[in-house]
Design a protein around this motif. Sequence first.
Motif, short mmCIF file in Angstrom:
data_model
loop_
_atom_site.label_atom_id
_atom_site.label_comp_id
_atom_site.label_asym_id
_atom_site.label_seq_id
_atom_site.Cartn_x
_atom_site.Cartn_y
_atom_site.Cartn_z
N PRO A 99 0.81 -1.23 0.00
CA PRO A 99 0.00 0.00 0.00
C PRO A 99 0.83 1.27 0.00
O PRO A 99 0.34 2.32 -0.42
N THR A 100 2.08 1.21 0.46
CA THR A 100 2.92 2.42 0.44
C THR A 100 3.24 2.86 -0.98
O THR A 100 3.65 4.00 -1.20
N MET A 101 3.07 1.98 -1.95
CA MET A 101 3.37 2.31 -3.35
C MET A 101 2.12 2.65 -4.15
O MET A 101 2.19 2.93 -5.35
N CYS A 102 0.96 2.64 -3.52
CA CYS A 102 -0.29 2.99 -4.21
C CYS A 102 -0.22 4.45 -4.65
O CYS A 102 0.00 5.35 -3.84
N ARG A 103 -0.39 4.68 -5.95
CA ARG A 103 -0.28 6.04 -6.47
C ARG A 103 -1.41 6.95 -5.98
O ARG A 103 -1.26 8.17 -5.98
N LYS A 104 -2.51 6.38 -5.57
CA LYS A 104 -3.59 7.20 -5.04
C LYS A 104 -3.37 7.59 -3.58
O LYS A 104 -4.16 8.34 -3.01
N ALA A 105 -2.30 7.07 -2.99
CA ALA A 105 -1.95 7.43 -1.61
C ALA A 105 -0.85 8.46 -1.57
O ALA A 105 -0.35 8.79 -0.50
#
Length: 354
Positions: A99-105
């Motif tokens: 999840p740390t690589m999710c572009r929406k984050a």
Amino acid sequence: MRGVIFDGEAPRFVTDLEVRSPGPGEVLVGIRAAGLCHSDVSVVDGTIPFPVPVVLGHEGAGVVEAVGEGVSHVVPGDHVALSTLANCGACAECDRGRPTMCRKAIGMPGRPFRRGDTRLYSFASNSAFAERTVVKAVQAVKIPADLPMASAALLGCGVLTGIGAVLNRARVGHGESVVVIGTGGIGLNVLQGARIAGASTIVAVDANPAKKAVARQFGATHFVDASAADTVAAVRDILPTGADHAFECVGSARLIRQAVDLLDRRGQAVLLGVPPADTEASFLVSSMYLDKAILGCRYGLSRPQRDIALYAELYRTGRLLLDELVTRTYPVEDFAKAAADAAEGRLARGVLTF
């Protein structure tokens, strides 16, 4: 409601904030405690560029007050720690458990707050320096109700980042050696992460000799006073061939180079400090051919719904220190005093309370 904002000129304590109701997939949380992290100060001094006006804070814990449509893992009355990862849960990176690589984050701040006719941004999708905040449901992690709020607040950033860097990113192994450069809030969590991982030699490096006792409390087996010694030589006296892992927790190009220079063959330098965005660092290319590596690390490569629950259990069983991180608590209206104490190095973590 009360909160701390930054309007582009100075941080300000205000009493006239408003926050919207939670929409589908969102949670309204009444904040009880929020850690003062260096990243909040970095927004104010420009090290971290961020749109303004913004409600500061990103390390908090509180009580769920309302949930939006589709939220079922928490209900009003639950105690939660908040993460900064507003990840989508549906992209390829989320599906891989990253999840740390999710572009929406990353880089998509919302504006759930109002002050009169002015809309304010949320910092790190969190804004824990407000009496109430709205976050995505995935950011609210249920915690045991007996966990003190001031301690629980630190789970959402300093603990996830520091311990996660050790366990998830570097994957420190039992019996390996670790050097930690900088023993602030992140560095102390790296130290205890190394202790939990079973590292045999854990060297803390800091220019403030007064931090020796707390560094040892959190897991350091050795302490090097960087103000009084050639750091590389002093560490080499302890680890003649170098370290398996070196963590830079300050955000200095000079110290990044130092971390690389301290590595043994096949060693890893992990970058956790946040320097200005245009900072460049150098190293001897020839030294890297001994299978050394330089690793960036975002948020400890954490999976908050899994990791916060794990760290809460480690705390309850006495293996993870949280209460000892809280140097002092301040009512939120004393933000300026807390920020000054943090800037002068008097705090491991200061915590604002509501």
